[in-house]
Design an enzyme around this catalytic site. Structure first.
Site, PDB file in Angstrom:
ATOM      1  N   ILE A 186      58.013  43.713  27.024  1.00 27.73           N
ATOM      2  CA  ILE A 186      57.082  43.755  28.142  1.00 27.73           C
ATOM      3  C   ILE A 186      55.814  43.047  27.682  1.00 27.73           C
ATOM      4  O   ILE A 186      55.276  43.348  26.612  1.00 27.73           O
ATOM      5  CB  ILE A 186      56.794  45.211  28.557  1.00 27.73           C
ATOM      6  CG1 ILE A 186      58.095  45.861  29.054  1.00 27.73           C
ATOM      7  CG2 ILE A 186      55.712  45.274  29.621  1.00 27.73           C
ATOM      8  CD1 ILE A 186      57.992  47.346  29.301  1.00 27.73           C
ATOM      9  N   ASN A 243      52.667  43.071  28.188  1.00 25.55           N
ATOM     10  CA  ASN A 243      51.417  43.722  27.791  1.00 25.55           C
ATOM     11  C   ASN A 243      51.602  44.824  26.740  1.00 25.55           C
ATOM     12  O   ASN A 243      50.665  45.534  26.427  1.00 25.55           O
ATOM     13  CB  ASN A 243      50.663  44.256  29.016  1.00 25.55           C
ATOM     14  CG  ASN A 243      51.440  45.310  29.764  1.00 25.55           C
ATOM     15  OD1 ASN A 243      52.594  45.580  29.454  1.00 25.55           O
ATOM     16  ND2 ASN A 243      50.818  45.898  30.763  1.00 25.55           N
ATOM     17  N   CYS A 244      52.789  44.940  26.160  1.00 27.54           N
ATOM     18  CA  CYS A 244      53.047  45.915  25.089  1.00 27.54           C
ATOM     19  C   CYS A 244      52.396  45.415  23.796  1.00 27.54           C
ATOM     20  O   CYS A 244      52.593  44.259  23.400  1.00 27.54           O
ATOM     21  CB  CYS A 244      54.555  46.080  24.897  1.00 27.54           C
ATOM     22  SG  CYS A 244      55.012  47.033  23.446  1.00 27.54           S
ATOM     23  N   ASP A 245      51.617  46.262  23.135  1.00 30.69           N
ATOM     24  CA  ASP A 245      50.922  45.856  21.909  1.00 30.69           C
ATOM     25  C   ASP A 245      51.871  45.378  20.814  1.00 30.69           C
ATOM     26  O   ASP A 245      51.594  44.393  20.134  1.00 30.69           O
ATOM     27  CB  ASP A 245      50.057  46.999  21.371  1.00 30.69           C
ATOM     28  CG  ASP A 245      48.839  47.264  22.234  1.00 30.69           C
ATOM     29  OD1 ASP A 245      48.426  46.360  22.999  1.00 30.69           O
ATOM     30  OD2 ASP A 245      48.292  48.382  22.147  1.00 30.69           O
ATOM     31  N   LYS A 272      53.118  41.984  21.691  1.00 34.48           N
ATOM     32  CA  LYS A 272      52.056  41.002  21.453  1.00 34.48           C
ATOM     33  C   LYS A 272      51.969  40.651  19.974  1.00 34.48           C
ATOM     34  O   LYS A 272      51.843  39.482  19.607  1.00 34.48           O
ATOM     35  CB  LYS A 272      50.704  41.546  21.938  1.00 34.48           C
ATOM     36  CG  LYS A 272      50.541  41.584  23.432  1.00 34.48           C
ATOM     37  CD  LYS A 272      49.188  42.184  23.792  1.00 34.48           C
ATOM     38  CE  LYS A 272      49.039  42.405  25.272  1.00 34.48           C
ATOM     39  NZ  LYS A 272      47.760  43.053  25.611  1.00 34.48           N
TER      40      LYS A 272
END
Length: 115
Positions: A7, A9-11, A14
């Protein structure tokens, strides 16, 4: 080519994508929040890694499931669940064509460095 599933926007996703970019490693990103997960891919993950590795039981999506849903008793049930709720998959799932890993810790970085 490496496939990275997650996903946007998952840290952890990223971090993985930033690391891959920094190493100059080419990859395709599949945002399963937007694109979903097909049954064949989810079934392959369950078979190769096991439900306990693929399913994130610590997230809010898991906690919102009914006890009946949480009691999935087969890979087929797990596949149906992640197809309906892609946020249940631990992230990222990285498929190098030779290896399939979940998460992005030291072990996953070492495996990618070996490519």
């Amino acid at each position: 080519m490496i496939d990275v599933y997650g996903i946007r926007n998952c840290d952890t996703v990223k971090k993985a994508r930033d690391w891959l970019d920094g190493k100059g490693i080419e990859y395709r990103f599949h945002d399963f929040k937007l694109e979903g997960i097909d049954a064949k891919t989810a079934a392959r993950w369950m078979k190769a890694l096991g439900r306990d590795t693929v399913i994130n039981r610590r997230g809010t999506t898991w906690r919102k499931l009914s006890p009946a849903q949480q009691a999935m008793d087969s890979d087929a049930a797990a596949v149906s669940l992640v197809m309906a709720q892609p946020s249940l998959v631990k992230r990222p799932v990285i498929d190098t064509g030779k290896t399939l890993t979940v998460g992005f810790g030291d072990e996953q970085r070492q495996a990618l460095d070996a490519l």
